[in-house]
Scaffold this active site. Structure first.
Site, short mmCIF file in Angstrom:
data_model
loop_
_atom_site.label_atom_id
_atom_site.label_comp_id
_atom_site.label_asym_id
_atom_site.label_seq_id
_atom_site.Cartn_x
_atom_site.Cartn_y
_atom_site.Cartn_z
CE1 TYR B 440 3.06 0.59 5.68
CE2 TYR B 440 2.58 0.43 3.23
CZ TYR B 440 2.43 -0.01 4.84
OH TYR B 440 1.93 -1.27 5.17
CD GLU B 441 -0.25 5.54 6.40
OE1 GLU B 441 -0.44 6.86 6.37
OE2 GLU B 441 -0.91 5.18 5.37
#
Lengths: 597, 597
Positions: B440-441
């Site tokens: 994620y990110e």
């Protein structure tokens, strides 16, 4: 939903063009499996894997096994029917001796089939897999009556098997085990103790479960020299095999675990259960190791199998998922984005997995073929060489294939981004299932110690020297071939790294064993890399020959050559780093006081 | 059950002896946090982490979040009380601006605290973590009214935040997003679309949830230039902050996922939900990146945090678990076996994790301090240098710390053998939770591309050249110091590898961008290794000075010196392998046809 297609073509290529399977038709059993039969068996196995086992893999993970208050265990939906089809299809009996109801076919075939089944559903295959291991121990160490009574029914698949080693306070160090066996005076023993982590310990798939249990006979010596192996059936059986009373062995609980949810991992309680000695008293560990060595090759195959199925799904996803544009310019202007397989970093991940899978498949198949030679060849020298090969390569295969196999499932999952972490692509199951293979049947650190501490020095290093000679001779014999040179030069360099590391252990590990321990895992990986490099050279040789002979295969064979090139260019150079680490020795790591960790 | 002890001593050592925190007392906010206040805050944070968050980590994993038929979501037992304690304790407001209710304390402190909290309970910390990211975006791009209305209440912790980027067909490639915004004519917009993977999307912890949502205003340009960012509150609010009608945004389902079960990962449905523009129309991506960059440093800390807690449990286990004997002779004859920490291969695994953790902690803390300089220094040159550092290091930290952090949780799990895979030691949770941070990110492959494609060439390579100079100068300045030599020579070699790789990209990546893509992940790791090597040299310098000044710390400081030696001897040489891989380029991997994968 995840998919799986058994790589039949690749297996046939390896058998035909790399291992030259047809050369072994003088071995017993091989005559029953000529090339067309091999192909038919692989295709049939592919069907079972793809159509019966794979469809219940993800659902089996989600549902898991359940234990009722009375200790009975229910496997996930579909497992019972699948097990019936699997055993009735003869997939357990395939390599087993004809005199106990087996088909007597080559181990190399069983190994190939095993990879497919494990790719399709690892948790499921552990039920028949443990049965096969138990059969191996019974056939090697049992009385003729035991072979007939238990062996035939397990080969048929009506009864399944387990192995019971671990106790709460000991796993690796079995000398500490506490489970007791007290003679009943009638030839049977009364077994009392608790075993943990027992795969397939209790379930609803078979009529009976034959537990092989390590225990200490009352009054036996302490340590590993006082351990015996017992047959403890779930239901007592008459000499004709009729089921009798329920034995005092039960599943106390199911372990909560990270993966392989479809397999029942049990805490098994033995409360004066009736058992019969298998093999000699106090020689149980040796007997159990018959089962362990068999099992370790099966676990190595699991590492490859999870890597393969994860790869297939990742490659499909990379071809289909549209996201972003190629950095070298738009590749498909007709669509809103290019498929992510245009990105070099996605290709890198895929190729790292693919190059491992195909090389590891060759390595495992080669070793399975050596097992056939060991058990079937009339030539004593060939048998000795095969035994050396198996002893040396078992820890390498188990350790390297499961470590890399797990890493590859993580890479394959990464290609899916967030979709690999959530939802129904099932990629996280491959990661969680692959994880156990690094641990069970001897954690990989134990494999590394076995390799460095036992297998390397055995018989004055005969096995390892034979391997060095084989690879070195191969490089020399082929280096005149221009087309082979891209593969051979890196292989020669990698072999030299392995030889240097071996020499370093000889010079520094004898007087100070910690130096060997400190480098053991790096050595195992270094060894695995050289073995895969050797396989890739032989695959390249096979691909070049095949292409010359059969131009219709040019595309496929060129893909092999490219994948092999990727392996030797980008992956094989890791040998240098492994050597560097090994040569730093143990001093730094041993100098840190335990309380400072 | 797993345990956790926040490494307050190590954080203080880094602040005191490596980063020389006291030198920054001229920066605003730092005066409010002199050394004794820092220590008090870290100790208080340790208490919250150890006593409030850690005890509900494993239970939160087992229980997970549940969604009722009406779309409401319940977090695991204890999360609500913990959130109340967390927000009332001021842990969200700590680094936030005083004018919006924050405490205005240094980011470096917030980062240190964040590591503890994430070690104790990553799933929990995502609720306040996403709030902090949303606040950053609102404070950077919102109107004064928005800052007062939303910002202050989010800083207080009464309202939480989310970020809504991903849609089923697009994550990395946001230009493809379909969520629509139609002006209502009253300044508000009507938002319609579906977002997936929305962490903390719906829950029972706060009075309101402020969703930041990327959407395309009707008629806006296609691609990334037509994306705007909207504030969409779960409950509409009056200008005074009173809660009004339930907005047309709801959680359609919770994602089934591998880990972080305590956090509600939602599919969010926007059915004409009322939203307000945040920042300029069509400039939404830039505004969202304010949040992303902040979040990426937080995710890097999660990688370290999981590695740290997994390490602590593994080290304890290795000191306690009795199994087998040391290969160099029995170490504790009074017990039935030696603790497994006597085995070199166990020490190797532990030291690989420990050397990473302590180096990575220094690296992350250093970068957080640079963020303080960027936001607080009166010196424009210092601010520029800090901005360069942050831009360059954000992808390195995010990618390298989460990749290695995950690997380390796997190693720590391995030390437990079967007990790491099953049962209540909780080791598998660390692995499963750590896994998401690589995704994620911005998946780590995207971080690598950001580093190689954007950050490296930016401003003519000013940032990377400044880093090379800094490290090179450091080596030169200290190489006369005999005690420092063991650290500096390997660092110099590693730096040279990084410089060669950078040069290779300059020569081969411009004309053929695939060459840069092919080596991007290796480059990111190479960069991370050099950064950690630099940190270890500075840690060694600090440890030597501390030891000389304060002999009572000799044991601890010698442990630092030994751990650093292990890092430079065994881990840092990986730079050579990374360089080799990079220099093979893209040709082989790009030549395989997509259908041959």
């Amino acid at each position: 939903m995840p998919t799986y297609k058994a790589p039949v073509d690749d297996m046939l290529f390896l058998l035909d063009d790399v291992l030259h399977y047809e050369r072994y038709d003088n071995l017993p059993g091989f005559a029953d499996a000529p090339r067309d039969v091999v192909e038919a068996i692989l295709n049939e196995a592919a069907k079972v894997a793809e159509e019966i086992l794979q469809p219940i893999n993800l659902s089996g993970d989600r549902e898991g096994c359940t234990r009722a208050a009375d200790g009975t265990v229910t496997t996930p939906k579909g497992f019972k029917e699948a097990y019936k089809a699997y055993s009735e299809g003869g997939w357990i009996s395939l390599p087993m001796p004809v005199e106990y109801g087996g088909q007597g076919l080559p181990a190399v075939l069983a190994h190939a089939v095993g990879e497919y089944m494990a790719s399709a559903n690892q948790a499921f295959t552990m039920y028949p897999g443990l049965t096969s291991g138990a059969v191996a121990a019974i056939l090697a160490h049992g009385s003729e009556d035991q072979k007939q009574l238990y062996g035939t029914r397990m080969i048929e698949g009506r009864w399944t098997g387990t192995m019971n080693l671990t106790e709460p306070h000991c796993g690796t160090d079995l000398g500490m085990l506490k489970t007791k066996a007290v003679p009943n005076g009638d030839g049977s023993y009364s077994i009392t103790g608790q075993k943990i982590f027992i795969s397939a310990g209790e379930h609803d798939l078979s009529e009976n479960i034959i537990h092989l249990v390590l225990a200490r006979i009352e009054g036996a010596p302490a340590g590993v020299k006082g351990i015996s192996l017992f047959i403890v059936p779930k239901f007592e059986v008459s000499t004709k095999g009729a089921l009798g009373a329920r034995n005092a062995v039960s599943c106390g609980s199911l372990e909560h675990k990270m993966g392989i949810h479809g397999n029942a991992t049990c805490v098994m309680n033995y409360d004066g259960a009736k058992g019969w000695l298998l093999g000699e008293a106090n020689r149980g560990l040796a007997a159990m190791f018959t089962m362990m060595n068999e099992a370790r090759l099966g676990v190595a195959a699991q590492g490859l199998a999870q890597s393969e199925v994860a790869y297939q799904n990742a490659a499909d996803y990379a071809r289909e998922r549209l996201q972003g544009r190629s950095i070298s310019g738009v590749k498909d202007a007709s669509r809103p984005a290019d498929p992510i397989i245009v990105h070099p970093d996605v290709r890198r991940m895929l190729l790292e997995i693919k190059a491992f899978n195909e090389g590891a498949r060759a390595f495992a198949l080669w070793t399975a073929l050596e097992a056939d030679i060991l058990h079937r060849s009339p030539d004593a020298d060939a048998r000795q060489a095969a035994e050396d090969h198996l002893g040396l390569m078992t820890p390498v295969l188990k350790g390297a294939l499961t470590d890399w196999g797990f890493d590859n499932t993580v890479k394959a999952q990464q290609i899916f981004g967030g979709h690999g972490y959530v939802g129904d692509y099932g990629m996280d199951q491959f990661v969680r299932d692959a994880r156990i293979a690094m641990i069970y049947e001897g954690a990989n650190g134990i494999q590394a110690l076995d390799l460095v501490g036992r297998k390397l020095p055995k018989d004055g290093g005969r096995a390892v020297m034979a391997f060095f000679t084989k690879v070195g001779d191969y490089v020399k014999a082929n280096e005149g071939d221009e087309a082979m040179r891209p593969y051979l030069a890196p292989l020669g360099k990698a072999l030299a790294d392995l030889q240097k590391a071996t020499m370093w252990f000889m010079q520094n590990g004898m007087a100070k064993p910690d130096n060997a321990g400190a480098g053991s895992t790096d050595y195992l990986h270094l060894f695995g890399l050289v073995a895969l490099g050797f396989m890739w050279a032989r695959i390249a040789e096979g691909a070049l020959a095949r292409k010359a002979r059969d131009p219709s295969q040019t595309g496929r064979m060129d893909a092999k050559l490219t994948t092999g090139k990727f392996f030797v260019e980008r992956m094989l150079p890791e040998t240098g780093l492994r050597l560097t680490r090994i040569m730093t020795g143990a001093d730094t790591m041993m100098s840190l006081p335990a309380e400072m960790f």
